[in-house]
Structures are given as structure tokens and as C-alpha cells.
Design an enzyme around this catalytic site. Structure first.
Site, PDB file in Angstrom:
ATOM      1  N   ASP A  63       0.842  -1.191   0.000  1.00  0.00           N
ATOM      2  CA  ASP A  63       0.000   0.000   0.000  1.00  0.00           C
ATOM      3  C   ASP A  63       0.881   1.245   0.000  1.00  0.00           C
ATOM      4  OD1 ASP A  63      -2.656   1.375   0.418  1.00  0.00           O
ATOM      5  OD2 ASP A  63      -1.612   2.053   2.211  1.00  0.00           O
ATOM      6  N   THR A 102      -2.293   6.850  -4.121  1.00  0.00           N
ATOM      7  CA  THR A 102      -1.050   7.485  -3.659  1.00  0.00           C
ATOM      8  C   THR A 102       0.151   7.010  -4.470  1.00  0.00           C
ATOM      9  OG1 THR A 102      -0.958   5.776  -1.950  1.00  0.00           O
ATOM     10  CG2 THR A 102      -1.804   7.907  -1.310  1.00  0.00           C
ATOM     11  N   ASP A 160      -8.758   1.200   1.348  1.00  0.00           N
ATOM     12  CA  ASP A 160      -8.699   1.648  -0.051  1.00  0.00           C
ATOM     13  C   ASP A 160     -10.032   1.417  -0.759  1.00  0.00           C
ATOM     14  OD1 ASP A 160      -6.100   2.401   0.279  1.00  0.00           O
ATOM     15  OD2 ASP A 160      -5.221   0.667  -0.711  1.00  0.00           O
TER      16      ASP A 160
END
Length: 555
Positions: free
Chosen positions: A61, A94, A384
Site C-alpha cells: 500500500d 497514492t 482503499d
């Protein structure tokens, strides 16, 4: 005197100017891009992060990686802050922000080396970004039905350690989001994800209300109550501490007894206010002392102390109870309601369930997993998924995933670039090349032949803009039929953030900082510092300003 140097900065100051400053910042951005780039997509790899305490985090992530890395280089830290803002606004994308920003800076460096002015590059990137957003809006699909939301959630979770149960987890996320939807808006803080180690991911479920990782203050209090009248207070149910130095002289046992009786009476008065309000369940954000526990237990009231602020806010949304800062305001009108409140043990965890609330705007997901590391990783995937589902509900538009959107963007941006005259055209075309990094990275991370597949993808877009790469089969397919969808809002925000980050770094032509501020360790015997970058040469004519130490370490 004319040849004497003039010192205007302390000797400990380090300065990088002109192309040296720009080259250093672009190099830092490219290194950061290289760190997170391998995590992109369903076939992305994981990173192992070990903090100063020895705690281990394994994740792919991007938000977690950037948050946990100890980055000291100023430009890299600016990129991290922009990526964090992406996470805060839309909850995903991101990694894409860092990858696109790094690629834009790399392409910009090529243009600058060819003699194109920075202002021209920035203007070209800005115009290309505006055109790209226009294209994205034109090729987006209107859809926010439950089936589409499930596809969006599953796309976000693919490759994040939850593939074997992503359909079930996507259903939980979508059901939770639709339950708390309020006029097309989703407050993600209203969904609590409670992790419990032990069991399998398939044991996860959506609660019929709020779940708190709390038990009553006393084991002798009721642990199951129906038709609950709920009070939420921030006021402590205990005696106030004396903040000034005071001495109480007791000369007689009767005085001491009277003093204790007075304290007991004061606590009893606080409890009586709770009883008089009609509340039978009390959630207190502050403390509850033992004497108050006794009186509350005697009155048959379930009480909880030191309840987290986030739990108090969710209870407010679920039960309708007002959050009170003064116990004098505790009246029957300030109470909330819940059909059933009870304590239940799941594996080795005792939890409190608040269920059967009228029109609740908060809920909880119980996430199970074999170990703490498993539940942590899947929780990040759920976060997410929740972010993209919320973005889709709020915006109502989605794009085709699997690199299809980016390839179509590249195609149309090149057509746009050909229609622009002057040097700006070069910047626009380089912008289009930079966007191509997303499908290229997806292909590379899957271990496929990027050159041939990119060429085939571009050819397939002459017939359909929905063609993308299935990284599992290695084939070019219609990604809409495959159910690979991404929110328009996330794509636009990622594009805007990356362009803003690149523009901000490109406009920096001077870096002046105290040596400690850059935290430079200086070059080693090989002439390189800890970051692996060559040291910057001193700026011309700045003799006496102190040594120009190497590039500060990335981590």
C-alpha cells in the site's frame, strides 16, 4: 578589497543553486518513484518496513509505505505530503501520484537539457493536465449502482493480500457505505473496522450496528439490555482533583467520617443525574471512579469509561444521543436509543454490540484473520476499497481500468499536442509519454513484455477505448467486461496532485538550508553519500559558505 569575498550566510549553511538544485530534487523524486513503483497493480510486490522499535509492517500500500518511511530529503518529503493529501481526499491512488510525478520530472529534465525554459515546460504541463482532465470526463461512464460499486471495490483490493476473499469483502464495504450514505455523501470515519486475530478472513462480517472494543467498567453490571436509553458524556463521573496545594487538618474521627460522607454524597449526586435522566447505558469519554461504579451498578446501569472520541462520535450518529460536556445538561431529551446492547466474546476478544438503532449513520465491520499481520494488511485493502466506493457514490462516474484509460489518454493527448504550435508542443508530448508509465508499470510488474504489449494496446485503441491488459492472463481484453473499474474522482485527483508536485519542484532553482536542516551525512570514501547520489559541487563564487555536503539520505 574588490577581490575579498562577501559572506551573507553562516558558514554552516548549504546552498544548491540553478541546475544543481533542480537535478538533486529530480533525482530524489525518481528514487522515491523507484521505491513505490514495484508495488503498483495486482502483481505488485510488497515492502517490508521495520521501525525503530523493531515492529514489522509488510505491505504494498503506497500510503503506508510513504507514511512509515523516514524521509529527510526536502523535495521527496514534499512529494510524500502531496501523496498523503491524495489519501486523505479520495482514499486511494497514492502510488500513482508518486509514479506519475517522478516520470513527469524525468521527462521535464530531458526538455530542460535540450534548452527548453522551465516556464515553457510548466505551462505545457499545465495545459496538458487541463486537457487530460477534460478527456477523462468525456470517456467516463455514469454508474453508481450496487453492482458497479462492487466492481470498483474489488478492483481496489486486487493484489493487496485479499484476492481470495475480495468478493465477500467488497460486499461488506459496499453494504456498509450504502448503510451510512447521507444525501450522496459518505463519511468514512463513520465505519469502524474492528480487527480480530484468529479465524479466517471468510469469517468477517458487517455488524447490525456499532461495535466497540470495550466492556463495562464492572463485571457485575448487566451485560445484555434491551430498549436501551443511551447517554454520551465527556464529563467525568468522579471527584475533581484539587489542583492547588491545600492542607486539610482533621482533629477528630467524626470530621474524617464527615469528609468521606461529603465526597460520597458528591459522587452520588452525579450518578443521580444519570438516573434521573432515564438513561440505562452510559458512555463516558472521561473516567468513572469506583464509588460511582458502585452506585451505577446498584441502579442497573451499564457504564463504560475512557471511551475513544471516535467511538463517541459513531455512537452519536448511530443512536442519536447528544454528546454532552456538562452533566447538568443530561436530560431525557439528550438521550439516544438502541434496541439491543450486549457484550459478546469473539475468539479471545470481548466486544460491545449496539444494535437495532433507528436510521443509524454509523456501522462496524468485524475483520477476521489468522494473524495480526494478515488483518493489518487486509484492513489497508478495505480502507482503499472504502475510499474508492465513497468516491464513486459521491461522483457517480467511473473509468475503465487495466491501463485502458491511460492508453486512451496518451492517444488523445498526442493528437492535442500535434495541434499546438511552438515549444509547448514538446512539453505536451512529453506529458503524454509520462502518463504511459502506468500501463507500462502494470505490465512490467506482471513480468510481461512491456514493449510489445504497449504497442498492441495502442493498436487495439484504434477500435475500442476499453481495451486494457489482463495481467493474470497477459492478454489484451475489454476491461469493462472484466469488471475492472476505477473512480473518475481518484484518477483526476491523482493527475492534479502529480502535476502540482512536478510543477512545484521544477520551479525551485535555489536550495538554502542549515546543514542540520538537510541532515547531510556527507560523502563516503567513494564520493557518494548514503542516498547513492553523487555529491553536489559548490556553487560558483560562494567560497566561505561551508562545504557542499552530499545529497541527504532518503531514509
Amino acid at each position: 578589497m574588490a577581490n575579498q569575498p562577501i559572506f551573507i550566510l553562516p558558514e554552516s549553511t548549504e546552498r544548491y543553486s540553478g541546475r544543481d538544485a533542480l537535478r538533486m530534487n529530480i533525482t530524489a523524486a525518481k528514487i522515491l518513484e523507484g521505491i513505490v513503483r514495484t508495488t503498483l497493480g495486482p502483481k505488485g510486490m510488497d515492502k517490508m518496513l521495520v521501525d525503530s522499535m523493531g515492529d514489522v509492517t509488510v505491505t504494498n500500500d503506497g500510503a503506508t509505505i510513504l507514511r512509515d518511511m523516514d524521509i529527510s530529503q526536502p523535495a521527496a518529503r514534499m512529494l510524500v505530503e502531496i501523496a498523503k493529501k491524495q489519501e486523505d481526499i479520495v482514499g486511494d491512488g497514492t502510488t500513482s501520484v508518486i509514479v506519475i510525478a517522478g516520470e513527469l520530472l524525468s521527462k521535464a529534465q530531458n526538455l530542460l537539457d535540450d534548452g527548453i525554459a522551465t516556464s515553457v515546460v510548466v505551462r505545457g504541463f499545465r495545459n496538458a493536465s487541463a486537457k487530460a482532465i477534460e478527456i477523462l470526463r468525456n470517456i467516463s461512464i455514469n454508474a453508481k449502482d450496487e453492482k458497479t460499486l462492487n466492481k470498483v471495490a474489488m478492483t481496489a483490493m486486487t493484489g493487496k493480500g485479499s484476492d481470495f476473499a475480495k468478493e465477500q469483502l467488497a460486499n461488506l464495504v459496499v453494504d456498509a457505505a450504502l448503510r451510512i450514505e447521507d444525501d450522496g455523501k459518505i463519511d468514512k470515519e463513520s465505519i469502524n473496522i474492528q480487527r480480530i486475530s484468529g479465524g479466517s478472513v471468510e469469517d468477517s462480517f458487517l455488524a447490525e450496528g456499532i461495535i466497540m472494543d470495550k466492556t463495562p467498567v464492572s463485571k457485575n453490571m448487566p451485560r445484555d439490555i434491551k430498549d436501551a436509553k443511551v447517554a454520551l458524556i465527556k464529563y467525568p463521573i468522579q471527584l475533581k482533583e484539587i489542583t492547588t496545594n491545600a492542607t486539610i487538618d482533621v482533629t477528630d474521627p467524626a470530621q474524617y467520617e464527615a469528609f468521606l460522607a461529603n465526597e460520597e454524597e458528591m459522587v452520588k449526586d452525579l450518578v443521580d443525574k444519570v438516573i434521573e435522566s432515564g438513561a440505562n447505558v452510559l458512555f463516558c469519554q472521561k473516567g468513572i471512579d469506583e464509588m460511582a461504579e458502585h452506585f451505577l451498578k446498584k441502579a442497573g446501569i451499564i457504564a463504560y469509561k475512557r471511551v475513544k472520541k471516535s467511538d463517541i462520535q459513531r455512537l452519536n450518529k448511530a443512536t442519536g444521543a447528544k454528546i454532552l460536556t456538562d452533566i447538568e445538561d443530561l436530560t431525557p431529551e439528550a438521550l439516544g436509543s438502541a434496541g439491543h446492547i450486549y457484550v459478546k466474546k469473539i475468539f479471545d476478544h470481548e466486544l460491545t454490540f449496539i444494535e437495532d438503532c433507528k436510521n443509524p449513520k454509523a456501522t462496524s465491520i468485524i475483520l477476521r484473520g489468522s494473524t495480526r499481520y494478515v488483518t493489518e494488511q487486509i484492513k489497508r485493502a478495505l480502507d482503499d476499497a472504502l475510499g474508492v466506493v465513497a468516491a464513486t457514490i459521491e461522483d457517480g462516474k467511473v473509468l475503465i481500468g487495466g491501463g485502458a484509460t491511460e492508453i486512451e489518454l496518451v492517444k488523445q493527448l498526442r493528437d492535442y499536442g500535434d495541434s499546438v504550435s511552438g515549444r509547448e508542443q514538446l512539453a505536451i508530448l512529453k506529458f503524454a509519454e509520462a502518463i504511459e508509465v502506468i500501463p507500462r508499470t502494470l505490465i512490467e510488474n506482471a513480468g510481461l513484455d512491456a514493449i510489445n504489449i504497449i504497442a498492441d494496446l495502442k493498436a487495439s485503441h484504434e477500435d475500442s477505448p476499453k481495451m486494457g491488459i489482463n495481467v493474470f492472463s497477459g492478454k489484451i481484453v475489454d476491461m469493462e467486461e472484466e469488471g475492472v473499474l476505477e473512480p473518475l474522482k481518484v484518477k483526476i485527483q491523482a493527475l492534479q496532485s502529480s502535476v502540482e508536485a512536478a510543477e512545484m519542484i521544477l520551479r525551485i532553482d535555489d536550495m538554502i538550508a542549515a546543514k542540520n536542516g538537510l541532515d547531510s551525512t556527507g560523502p563516503d570514501e567513494s564520493g557518494n553519500d548514503d542516498s547513492g547520489m553523487p555529491p553536489m559541487p559548490p556553487a560558483p563564487g560562494m567560497g566561505g559558505m561551508g562545504g557542499m555536503g552530499g545529497m541527504p539520505p532518503m531514509m
